[in-house]
Design a protein around this motif. Sequence first.
Motif, short mmCIF file in Angstrom:
data_model
loop_
_atom_site.label_atom_id
_atom_site.label_comp_id
_atom_site.label_asym_id
_atom_site.label_seq_id
_atom_site.Cartn_x
_atom_site.Cartn_y
_atom_site.Cartn_z
N LEU A 47 0.83 -1.20 0.00
CA LEU A 47 0.00 0.00 0.00
C LEU A 47 0.86 1.25 0.00
N ALA A 48 0.48 2.21 -0.82
CA ALA A 48 1.09 3.55 -0.79
C ALA A 48 -0.04 4.56 -0.62
N ILE A 49 0.15 5.52 0.27
CA ILE A 49 -0.85 6.55 0.52
C ILE A 49 -0.26 7.92 0.19
N ILE A 50 -0.98 8.70 -0.56
CA ILE A 50 -0.58 10.08 -0.88
C ILE A 50 -1.36 11.02 0.02
N VAL A 67 -1.89 7.54 10.32
CA VAL A 67 -1.73 6.63 9.18
C VAL A 67 -0.53 5.71 9.40
N HIS A 68 0.59 6.28 9.79
CA HIS A 68 1.83 5.50 9.92
C HIS A 68 1.70 4.37 10.93
N SER A 69 0.95 4.60 11.99
CA SER A 69 0.82 3.59 13.05
C SER A 69 0.15 2.32 12.55
N GLN A 70 -0.51 2.38 11.39
CA GLN A 70 -1.22 1.20 10.88
C GLN A 70 -0.57 0.60 9.63
N LEU A 71 0.51 1.21 9.17
CA LEU A 71 1.19 0.70 7.98
C LEU A 71 2.01 -0.54 8.30
N SER A 72 2.16 -1.41 7.31
CA SER A 72 3.00 -2.60 7.44
C SER A 72 4.37 -2.31 6.84
N ASP A 75 5.04 -0.73 3.23
CA ASP A 75 4.06 0.29 2.85
C ASP A 75 4.72 1.67 2.86
N LEU A 76 4.08 2.62 2.21
CA LEU A 76 4.69 3.94 2.07
C LEU A 76 3.64 5.03 2.22
N LEU A 77 4.01 6.10 2.92
CA LEU A 77 3.18 7.30 3.02
C LEU A 77 3.95 8.44 2.39
N VAL A 78 3.38 9.04 1.34
CA VAL A 78 4.01 10.16 0.64
C VAL A 78 3.25 11.43 0.96
N VAL A 79 3.88 12.34 1.70
CA VAL A 79 3.28 13.62 2.03
C VAL A 79 3.77 14.65 1.01
N VAL A 80 2.85 15.30 0.33
CA VAL A 80 3.20 16.32 -0.66
C VAL A 80 2.91 17.69 -0.06
N ASN A 96 10.56 11.90 11.80
CA ASN A 96 11.62 10.92 11.48
C ASN A 96 11.07 9.49 11.48
N LEU A 97 10.01 9.28 10.71
CA LEU A 97 9.35 7.99 10.67
C LEU A 97 9.77 7.19 9.43
N GLU A 98 10.05 5.92 9.64
CA GLU A 98 10.40 5.04 8.52
C GLU A 98 9.16 4.79 7.67
N GLY A 99 9.34 4.84 6.36
CA GLY A 99 8.22 4.62 5.45
C GLY A 99 7.41 5.87 5.16
N VAL A 100 7.91 7.03 5.59
CA VAL A 100 7.25 8.31 5.31
C VAL A 100 8.18 9.17 4.47
#
Length: 389
Positions: A47-50, A67-72, A75-80, A96-100
């Motif tokens: 999953l990737a979330i924008i 959002v990050h607390s539920q990612l596996s 998975d990736l969270l992209v903040v624009v 400083n979160l991994e996957g963000v």
Amino acid sequence: MTVESVLVWLSLIPGIILLAELAISLIKKIEPQANVSSQVTKYECSLAIIMPAHNEEAVVEKSVQSVHSQLSIGDLLVVVADNCTDDTAKAVRSLNLEGVIILERFDSIHKGKGFALSYGYNYLIQKEEAYDLIGIIDADCLFAEQGSIDLIKQECKYEDLFQVRYLMKSNENNSLMSAFAWYLKTSVRSVGMNKLFGACHIQGSGFFFSSRVMNLVDFASGSIVEDLELGLNMAEEKVFCKYLSNVTLLSVMPSDFYTLQIQKSRWEVGHLNVLLNESFPRALRAIKNLNPRYFFLICDLSIPPLVTYLIFLTIFMFTLLIMGSVISSIYLVYFLAILPLIYLHWRRFCKSFNVNFEFIQLVTYSKIKLKVVINYFNKKARVWNKTKR
């Protein structure tokens, strides 16, 4: 049957659809939060979330953490951070979160959420790693329950495009009617649409699409309602958005009355723009291409925002009564049928969210709605504007 009678019944099609949506959704109890089990079976799905963010320094940290607390892992969270003049990007980096990933975009010409989404989406499709599912979540939204993303991933097995329940809570009394109108539109009517047609409209935040339909996705738009248009475009290709009612995304209405008025104006002017300029040609194409679900989505789109709709319905009905038209009795019956349904949903809303209502709020809200429509026909407020939180 006369031509006049045919036109009357045709004009009632959107209203009958609204009546059916309100009635059907009463069968299912709707709570302000999803009841998500902690025993959800996890489904392997990348999953990737924008997350588009324009000057969201005050709220973006909570949203990212939600959002990050539920990612596996993977998975990736992209903040624009889009055309920001505050410290939105800095606030996200400080976590400083991994996957963000934080992307910054500056473009004084191409403004609007659609361009921010396109920027994040292009970043994802250029990566070597492909994602099974891509989602869009606004920077002022929080998941109501843990386990929400696990339920979302399960849905990826069955659906190519779906929308989670997206609710806005009232911050102050002056936004109570707006919260109720939003509840009717995004929750009540979506449940009804999903039952009737197996489809619903995209609502701007909390929608997800699978890799199987990525070639149909085009975000780059300065439209005020880019989400609504995206859903309609995909429905025209017979990819319909399903409603996922057991996952809830929460946001809060602006507490400032002036800001709330601007926000409502932006949403409803965009709706009116699509309604008046696109609904008829889209309906013709739906008929031509034998796409009935798309046609009924257009009919649903033809329903103006609820309070505006009721105001004009009342004016039209009493005008016909004064003129002595027989047709007025049809509208009177319809009016008397829809009011109790709205009242029952209002009672459910007040009970679920533990709120009280004063009649003056309805008067104030109705005045705002009339002003929005008047401004639209005066060709004002047809461009995207950022509102304060």
